[in-house]
Design a protein around this motif. Structure first.
Motif, PDB file in Angstrom:
ATOM      1  N   GLY A   1      44.316   8.038  28.785  1.00  0.00           N
ATOM      2  CA  GLY A   1      45.342   7.557  28.375  1.00  0.00           C
ATOM      3  C   GLY A   1      46.272   8.251  27.386  1.00  0.00           C
ATOM      4  N   ALA A   2      47.297   8.301  26.954  1.00  0.00           N
ATOM      5  CA  ALA A   2      48.133   8.841  26.014  1.00  0.00           C
ATOM      6  C   ALA A   2      47.707   9.066  24.773  1.00  0.00           C
ATOM      7  CB  ALA A   2      49.563   8.581  25.895  1.00  0.00           C
ATOM      8  N   ASN A   3      46.787   8.222  24.285  1.00  0.00           N
ATOM      9  CA  ASN A   3      46.366   8.325  22.825  1.00  0.00           C
ATOM     10  C   ASN A   3      44.891   8.743  22.833  1.00  0.00           C
ATOM     11  OD1 ASN A   3      48.796   7.514  21.845  1.00  0.00           O
ATOM     12  ND2 ASN A   3      48.446   5.293  22.000  1.00  0.00           N
ATOM     13  N   GLU A   4      44.206   9.096  24.032  1.00  0.00           N
ATOM     14  CA  GLU A   4      42.818   9.467  24.130  1.00  0.00           C
ATOM     15  C   GLU A   4      42.854  10.770  24.087  1.00  0.00           C
ATOM     16  OE1 GLU A   4      40.497   6.488  26.790  1.00  0.00           O
ATOM     17  OE2 GLU A   4      42.336   6.768  27.903  1.00  0.00           O
ATOM     18  N   ALA A   5      41.820  11.407  23.251  1.00  0.00           N
ATOM     19  CA  ALA A   5      41.512  12.633  23.161  1.00  0.00           C
ATOM     20  C   ALA A   5      40.462  13.264  24.329  1.00  0.00           C
ATOM     21  CB  ALA A   5      40.761  13.248  21.826  1.00  0.00           C
ATOM     22  N   THR A   6      39.754  12.286  24.707  1.00  0.00           N
ATOM     23  CA  THR A   6      38.631  12.843  25.834  1.00  0.00           C
ATOM     24  C   THR A   6      38.477  11.546  26.485  1.00  0.00           C
ATOM     25  OG1 THR A   6      36.680  12.075  24.384  1.00  0.00           O
ATOM     26  CG2 THR A   6      37.666  14.437  24.405  1.00  0.00           C
ATOM     27  N   LYS A   7      37.988  11.601  27.849  1.00  0.00           N
ATOM     28  CA  LYS A   7      37.753  10.556  28.613  1.00  0.00           C
ATOM     29  C   LYS A   7      36.361  10.436  29.026  1.00  0.00           C
ATOM     30  CE  LYS A   7      38.869   7.521  31.861  1.00  0.00           C
ATOM     31  NZ  LYS A   7      39.784   6.459  31.598  1.00  0.00           N
ATOM     32  N   PRO A   8      35.567   9.384  29.139  1.00  0.00           N
ATOM     33  CA  PRO A   8      34.267   9.311  29.613  1.00  0.00           C
ATOM     34  C   PRO A   8      34.134   9.426  30.986  1.00  0.00           C
ATOM     35  CG  PRO A   8      34.622   7.332  28.083  1.00  0.00           C
ATOM     36  CD  PRO A   8      35.912   8.020  28.434  1.00  0.00           C
ATOM     37  N   ILE A   9      32.801  10.236  31.311  1.00  0.00           N
ATOM     38  CA  ILE A   9      32.909  10.581  32.811  1.00  0.00           C
ATOM     39  C   ILE A   9      31.405  10.464  33.400  1.00  0.00           C
ATOM     40  CG2 ILE A   9      33.158  12.648  34.630  1.00  0.00           C
ATOM     41  CD1 ILE A   9      35.865  11.954  33.399  1.00  0.00           C
ATOM     42  N   ASN A  10      31.260   9.810  34.207  1.00  0.00           N
ATOM     43  CA  ASN A  10      29.916   9.543  34.734  1.00  0.00           C
ATOM     44  C   ASN A  10      29.722  10.457  36.027  1.00  0.00           C
ATOM     45  OD1 ASN A  10      29.382   7.326  32.986  1.00  0.00           O
ATOM     46  ND2 ASN A  10      30.534   5.890  34.402  1.00  0.00           N
ATOM     47  N   ALA A  11      28.326  10.885  36.069  1.00  0.00           N
ATOM     48  CA  ALA A  11      27.805  11.618  37.091  1.00  0.00           C
ATOM     49  C   ALA A  11      26.469  11.088  37.589  1.00  0.00           C
ATOM     50  CB  ALA A  11      27.588  13.255  36.638  1.00  0.00           C
ATOM     51  N   THR A  12      26.354  10.693  38.869  1.00  0.00           N
ATOM     52  CA  THR A  12      25.209  10.441  39.292  1.00  0.00           C
ATOM     53  C   THR A  12      24.463  10.960  40.488  1.00  0.00           C
ATOM     54  OG1 THR A  12      26.503   8.873  41.072  1.00  0.00           O
ATOM     55  CG2 THR A  12      26.219   7.930  38.832  1.00  0.00           C
ATOM     56  N   ASN A  13      23.166  10.969  40.607  1.00  0.00           N
ATOM     57  CA  ASN A  13      22.327  11.445  41.692  1.00  0.00           C
ATOM     58  C   ASN A  13      21.341  10.621  42.398  1.00  0.00           C
ATOM     59  OD1 ASN A  13      19.642  12.993  42.388  1.00  0.00           O
ATOM     60  ND2 ASN A  13      21.342  14.280  42.715  1.00  0.00           N
ATOM     61  N   ALA A  14      21.215  10.257  43.513  1.00  0.00           N
ATOM     62  CA  ALA A  14      20.586   9.437  44.314  1.00  0.00           C
ATOM     63  C   ALA A  14      19.439  10.491  45.239  1.00  0.00           C
ATOM     64  CB  ALA A  14      21.132   8.634  45.510  1.00  0.00           C
ATOM     65  N   THR A  15      18.584   9.923  46.135  1.00  0.00           N
ATOM     66  CA  THR A  15      17.643  10.633  46.765  1.00  0.00           C
ATOM     67  C   THR A  15      18.485  11.826  47.331  1.00  0.00           C
ATOM     68  OG1 THR A  15      16.126   8.782  46.726  1.00  0.00           O
ATOM     69  CG2 THR A  15      15.870  10.684  48.486  1.00  0.00           C
ATOM     70  N   VAL A  16      17.904  13.069  47.309  1.00  0.00           N
ATOM     71  CA  VAL A  16      18.425  14.067  48.106  1.00  0.00           C
ATOM     72  C   VAL A  16      17.577  14.277  49.407  1.00  0.00           C
ATOM     73  CG1 VAL A  16      19.178  16.439  47.869  1.00  0.00           C
ATOM     74  CG2 VAL A  16      19.422  15.134  45.890  1.00  0.00           C
ATOM     75  N   THR A  17      18.332  14.407  50.346  1.00  0.00           N
ATOM     76  CA  THR A  17      17.554  14.193  51.673  1.00  0.00           C
ATOM     77  C   THR A  17      16.870  15.461  51.934  1.00  0.00           C
ATOM     78  OG1 THR A  17      19.326  12.667  52.604  1.00  0.00           O
ATOM     79  CG2 THR A  17      17.763  13.850  54.205  1.00  0.00           C
ATOM     80  N   SER A  18      17.450  16.523  51.642  1.00  0.00           N
ATOM     81  CA  SER A  18      17.026  18.094  51.888  1.00  0.00           C
ATOM     82  C   SER A  18      15.854  18.479  51.045  1.00  0.00           C
ATOM     83  CB  SER A  18      17.992  19.027  51.916  1.00  0.00           C
ATOM     84  OG  SER A  18      18.787  19.236  50.738  1.00  0.00           O
ATOM     85  N   ILE A  19      15.986  17.731  49.785  1.00  0.00           N
ATOM     86  CA  ILE A  19      15.014  18.226  48.745  1.00  0.00           C
ATOM     87  C   ILE A  19      14.214  17.095  48.358  1.00  0.00           C
ATOM     88  CG2 ILE A  19      14.742  18.909  46.326  1.00  0.00           C
ATOM     89  CD1 ILE A  19      17.685  20.293  46.779  1.00  0.00           C
ATOM     90  N   GLY A  20      14.507  16.010  48.535  1.00  0.00           N
ATOM     91  CA  GLY A  20      13.861  14.972  47.970  1.00  0.00           C
ATOM     92  C   GLY A  20      14.292  14.428  46.605  1.00  0.00           C
ATOM     93  N   GLN A  21      13.606  13.301  46.008  1.00  0.00           N
ATOM     94  CA  GLN A  21      13.828  12.731  44.629  1.00  0.00           C
ATOM     95  C   GLN A  21      13.735  13.649  43.679  1.00  0.00           C
ATOM     96  OE1 GLN A  21      15.276   9.467  44.108  1.00  0.00           O
ATOM     97  NE2 GLN A  21      15.723  10.631  42.095  1.00  0.00           N
ATOM     98  N   PHE A  22      14.688  13.878  42.745  1.00  0.00           N
ATOM     99  CA  PHE A  22      14.177  14.764  41.749  1.00  0.00           C
ATOM    100  C   PHE A  22      13.437  14.130  40.509  1.00  0.00           C
ATOM    101  CE2 PHE A  22      16.509  18.296  42.703  1.00  0.00           C
ATOM    102  CZ  PHE A  22      17.978  18.283  42.829  1.00  0.00           C
ATOM    103  N   SER A  23      12.652  14.707  39.772  1.00  0.00           N
ATOM    104  CA  SER A  23      11.964  14.007  38.856  1.00  0.00           C
ATOM    105  C   SER A  23      12.515  14.086  37.523  1.00  0.00           C
ATOM    106  CB  SER A  23      10.506  14.887  38.506  1.00  0.00           C
ATOM    107  OG  SER A  23      11.015  16.423  38.111  1.00  0.00           O
ATOM    108  N   SER A  24      13.638  14.993  37.246  1.00  0.00           N
ATOM    109  CA  SER A  24      14.630  14.998  36.006  1.00  0.00           C
ATOM    110  C   SER A  24      15.855  15.797  36.418  1.00  0.00           C
ATOM    111  CB  SER A  24      14.102  15.545  34.835  1.00  0.00           C
ATOM    112  OG  SER A  24      13.967  16.997  35.104  1.00  0.00           O
ATOM    113  N   VAL A  25      16.941  14.993  35.753  1.00  0.00           N
ATOM    114  CA  VAL A  25      18.273  15.259  36.104  1.00  0.00           C
ATOM    115  C   VAL A  25      19.044  15.595  34.767  1.00  0.00           C
ATOM    116  CG1 VAL A  25      20.618  14.906  37.240  1.00  0.00           C
ATOM    117  CG2 VAL A  25      18.394  14.479  38.372  1.00  0.00           C
ATOM    118  N   SER A  26      19.845  16.561  34.622  1.00  0.00           N
ATOM    119  CA  SER A  26      20.704  16.784  33.517  1.00  0.00           C
ATOM    120  C   SER A  26      22.212  17.210  33.773  1.00  0.00           C
ATOM    121  CB  SER A  26      20.123  17.619  32.404  1.00  0.00           C
ATOM    122  OG  SER A  26      19.731  18.777  32.850  1.00  0.00           O
TER     123      SER A  26
END
Length: 703
Positions: free
Chosen positions: A59-84
Motif C-alpha cells: 500500500g501507498a502508506n506501508e513501509a514494508t510488506k509481510p511476505i510468507n515462504a513455505t516448504n513441504a516435503t522435498v521429493t529429491s531430498i525428503g522432509q527437512f528437519s529445520s528450515v529458516s
C-alpha cells in the motif's frame, strides 16, 4: 543458412515466445541471483524448492510488506528437519558470519512457514533447509509492487495546455501509465523511456488531470494498480519565507513560510552571509510551511531561501531572510556585553526591535531590556547575579513588499545563554600584553598587561619557537619576568588568563609575540610587531634599528623604517671594530580603554654580525728596485694573524712569511731573483672575530 519450418511449428514457437518474453521481463532479477544460490559456500548444497509469491502489492502508506515462504516435503531430498529464511538476500550478506540471523520457520501440518517483511522493490528470499546434518540452499525472487501514486508533475505554462512529466526516479518502476486528461479522454502510455513528457492542448478551460501506474505481472496488468495522482494544473506561486529562528546555539535553524501547496516538497537553501553575494546550497526539504535543520557552523551567519522548481523548468525562489549574529564579551561575573549584526536581508530598519532576558528556572522572570532605538547593535547588562543562568533573545520584525503585498517577517536570534559560573561563556581578556626584552638584558623577556579589567590574579603562558602549545609559566599581578627564554632561538608568544572576584577564570587571551631579529649576510630581518584584531592600532608599526656603541656603552638609533628588513652593508664597510651588534625597537600606537594613542614599545633580541677579515691581494708586482710596487705585499683589515706561502710553477715552496710582514720581494730561497712569470700563493689566517679562513690564487712577477 536459411531453415524453412512448417507453418504449424512456426505458430507454436510464436505462441511460446509470446508467453516467455513478458515473463523474462517480469523476472529480470533472476539474472542477479545471489551467489550463494549459484555456488554455495563449504558445508552447503543446492536444493530444496520452496513456495512464495512472485509478485505482491504494498500500500501507498506501508513501509514494508509481510511476505510468507513455505516448504513441504522435498521429493529429491525428503522432509527437512529445520528450515529458516532470509528476506532480502544479496551478495553483501555473509551467511557464514557469526551475526547472520535468518527467520526460523515454524512447522505446522508437515509444512514449514516463515514470515518476513520487505519494502517495495525487487528482492530475493533465501531458504536454508537441513536434513541429516546437511544444509541446503535455494533462492526465489519476488517483486513488491508499490501502490503509491506515481511521481509526476502536472502543470501548465501558458494556461491553454497541460503537461505531465513522469519523473525518472526509483519510485517509478511501473510498466505503463494511464492518464485521464479530465475531458473524457484517457490515454495509455506504454513502451516509454523516463523521464516521459506529454502535453495536451485544451480548446477551453483546463480540467483536473490524473495519472496512475500499472505493473505487468504474470496475469497481465490487473494487479497493484497505483493510487492516482490528481491535480488541477496551475502556474504556481513563489513561497514567502516569513519567520526565522536560530536554534541549537547557532548550529540549527527553524523556518516558517507561507504560500505553499499542501503536501508539496520545497527545497530549502542556505548560504553564508557575505553581505549580498550568495552561494546557495541545499539544506533540506520542507513541507506544509515548516522546516527545521541542524548541522550549521555556529561561528558563521547564514541566509536562507525556499525554492520550488517552476512548472516550465525555471527555479521559483522565495524572498531571502538572514539570521542574527549574536555574540558577547564578559569582563567579570556580574556583567555581560551583547552584540549583534542586523540581517543582510531583509535590509533596512526593522519595524520593531526587542531584546528579552530570561532567567532559567524562573517562569515569571522575563525581562524586556530597554533599547535606545531600532538601530541599536549592542547592549550591556550589568545586573547579573552569581549562580544564575540567563538567556537572551533579539527579535526583529520587518514589513516588506513581496509581489505587491505587505508581508511581515519575524527574525529571532538563538537563545543566547550566559552562565559564567558554569563556564558556558568565558570571560574574555580585553587587555594587551607588552612583551619584549629589557633594554639592558636580552636573556629575559618582561611582560606587562595593560587593562582596565577587574582581575584578582593573572596567569601567564608562553610558546617557545620550537613548541606547538602554550605552557603555563607563572601567575601573580599584571607583570611577569620570563627567564626561561633562549635568546636568538626565535620569537616567543604569550597569552594570559584572568580570574575575577567570584573565582571565574577567563579564556586565554589572544597571543602577543616578541620581535625576533636575525642577520642574513649584510641584511637584518625581523618579524612583525602585530596585535590581535580586537586591538585598535593607529597606522603601521615602526621599527628603529639600533647599533651598539662601545665607546659610550649604549645602543644608538641608526635607521627608522616600517619594513621588516634593513641593509647594513655600508655600516659593515665603515666599521672600525670586527663585530657589530644590533637590536630592533618596535613601536606601535594603540587605542585602548584608558589608553588613547599610546605608544607601545618592544625590544627584540640582539644580533651580532662578525665582520670577516678584509684581505687585499695584488695581482702583480715589479721587483725592479724603483721603489714602486717592489714587493708582493698583503694589506688587511680585522686580521689577527696570517701566513703566506709562494709556490713556483712546479709546486715547490720558494717563500714563506707572515701576512703582516713586508711581503715577498721576488727572491727565492737561494737569494736569487725569481724569473718573470706566474706564481701561486696560499694565505691562511684568523680574523679578529676568531674566524679562520684560507685564500689561494696566483700573482704575476713582472720586470
Amino acid at each position: 543458412m536459411k531453415i524453412n519450418l512448417p507453418k504449424k511449428v512456426k505458430r507454436y514457437i510464436g505462441a511460446i515466445l509470446a508467453i516467455l518474453i513478458p515473463l523474462l521481463s517480469i523476472n529480470a532479477t533472476a539474472q542477479n541471483k545471489p551467489s550463494v544460490c549459484v555456488t554455495p559456500p563449504p558445508g552447503y548444497l543446492l536444493g530444496g524448492d520452496f513456495g512464495t509469491a512472485t509478485e505482491t502489492c504494498i500500500g501507498a502508506n506501508e513501509a514494508t510488506k509481510p511476505i510468507n515462504a513455505t516448504n513441504a516435503t522435498v521429493t529429491s531430498i525428503g522432509q527437512f528437519s529445520s528450515v529458516s529464511y532470509y528476506f532480502g538476500m544479496t551478495d553483501d550478506v555473509d551467511i557464514t558470519a557469526p551475526g547472520f540471523s535468518p527467520v526460523v520457520a515454524s512447522l505446522n501440518g508437515g509444512i514449514f512457514k516463515g514470515t518476513g517483511t520487505l519494502p517495495a522493490g525487487n528482492h530475493w528470499i533465501l531458504q536454508i533447509g537441513e536434513r541429516g546434518g546437511q544444509k541446503y540452499l535455494d533462492c526465489n525472487s519476488i517483486r513488491v509492487l508499490s501502490e503509491a501514486e506515481p511521481v509526476a508533475d502536472i502543470y501548465t505554462c501558458d494556461g491553454t495546455s497541460v503537461t505531465i512529466e513522469i519523473k525518472d526516479v526509483p519510485e517509478n518502476v511501473h510498466d505503463r501509465y494511464i492518464i485521464d486528461w479530465g475531458i473524457g479522454v484517457e490515454e495509455t502510455i506504454e513502451n516509454f523511456t523516463l523521464p516521459y513528457v506529454q502535453t495536451r492542448t485544451y480548446g477551453g478551460t483546463l480540467a483536473q488531470v490524473s495519472i496512475k501506474g500499472q505493473y505487468q505481472v504474470t496475469s497481465g496488468f490487473d494487479k497493484c494498480t497505483t493510487d492516482p495522482k490528481v491535480e488541477t494544473p496551475s502556474q504556481g506561486v513563489a513561497p514567502v519565507l516569513s519567520s526565522l529562528k536560530t536554534t541549537e546555539g547557532g548550529k540549527g535553524v527553524r523556518l516558517g513560510f507561507r504560500n505553499y501547496t499542501l503536501g508539496t516538497e520545497y527545497e530549502v537553501q542556505y548560504a553564508e552571509d557575505n553581505g549580498g553575494s550568495y552561494n546557495w546550497v541545499k539544506l533540506g526539504t520542507a513541507k506544509d510551511g515548516e522546516f527545521e535543520a541542524g548541522g550549521l557552523d555556529e561561528n558563521k551567519k547564514y541566509c536562507f531561501r525556499i525554492v520550488v522548481e517552476g512548472y516550465c523548468g525555471a527555479i521559483v525562489p522565495s524572498n531571502i531572510v538572514c539570521g542574527f549574529g549574536l555574540s558577547s564579551t564578559q569582563s567579570s561575573s556580574s556583567d555581560v556585553s551583547l552584540y549583534w549584526d542586523f540581517p543582510t536581508a531583509p535590509g533596512g530598519v526593522p519595524q520593531q526591535l526587542s531584546l528579552n532576558r530570561f532567567t532559567q528556572g524562573c517562569d515569571s522572570c522575563l525581562d524586556p531590556l530597554s533599547l535606545n532605538s531600532k538601530l541599536d547593535t549592542g547592549f550591556s547588562d550589568n545586573n547579573l547575579e552569581c549562580g544564575k543562568v540567563y538567556s537572551y533573545v533579539v527579535t526583529a520584525r520587518y514589513a516588506v513588499q513581496i509581489n505587491g503585498r505587505t508581508e511581515y517577517i519575524i527574525i529571532e536570534s538563538e537563545d543566547y545563554e550566559v552562565d559564567p559560573m558554569n563556564g558556558n561563556i568565558k570571560i574574555i581578556p580585553n587587555g594587551v600584553i607588552n612583551a619584549g626584552y629589557t633594554s639592558t638584558d636580552d636573556s629575559m623577556i618582561k611582560l606587562v598587561v595593560f587593562s582596565e579589567q577587574d582581575a584578582s590574579n593573572y596567569t601567564f603562558f608562553h610558546k617557545a619557537p620550537d613548541e606547538k602549545d602554550f605552557i603555563r609559566i607563572g601567575s601573580g599581578p599584571n607583570t611577569f619576568d620570563d627567564i626561561s627564554v633562549v635568546p636568538n632561538s626565535g620569537s616567543y608568544c604569550y597569552k594570559y588568563q584572568v580570574e575575577d572576584a567570584c573565582g571565574i577564570e577567563s579564556d586565554l587571551s589572544p597571543e602577543f609575540c616578541t620581535v625576533f631579529l636575525s642577520a642574513n649576510g649584510n641584511t637584518l630581518d625581523w618579524t612583525d610587531y602585530s596585535f590581535p584584531d580586537n586591538v585598535l592600532t593607529s597606522g603601521p608599526a615602526e621599527y628603529i634599528v639600533e647599533m651598539w656603541d662601545s665607546d659610550i656603552g649604549a645602543f644608538l638609533p641608526a635607521y627608522r623604517t616600517t619594513d621588516l628588513s634593513q641593509g647594513v652593508g655600508e655600516m659593515i664597510y665603515q666599521a672600525t671594530t670586527p663585530t657589530l651588534k644590533f637590536r630592533i625597537r618596535a613601536e606601535q600606537d594603540l587605542d585602548l580603554p584608558g589608553f588613547t594613542d599610546f605608544t607601545f614599545p618592544s625590544y627584540s633580541n640582539t644580533v651580532t654580525i662578525e665582520i670577516p677579515a678584509n684581505v687585499y691581494i695584488p695581482s702583480a708586482f715589479t721587483p725592479n728596485g724603483d721603489g714602486m710596487n717592489d714587493n708582493f705585499e698583503i694589506r688587511s683589515k680585522f686580521l689577527d694573524s696570517g701566513t703566506i706561502t709562494i709556490y713556483d710553477r712546479w709546486g715547490s715552496v720558494i717563500f714563506e712569511g707572515d701576512v703582516d710582514g713586508s711581503g715577498w720581494n721576488g727572491t727565492i730561497r737561494s737569494g736569487e731573483m725569481a724569473p718573470s712569470g706566474s706564481y701561486g700563493y696560499r694565505i691562511n689566517g684568523v680574523s679578529l672575530a676568531g674566524e679562520e679562513f684560507s685564500k689561494s690564487g696566483s700573482v704575476s712577477l713582472l720586470k
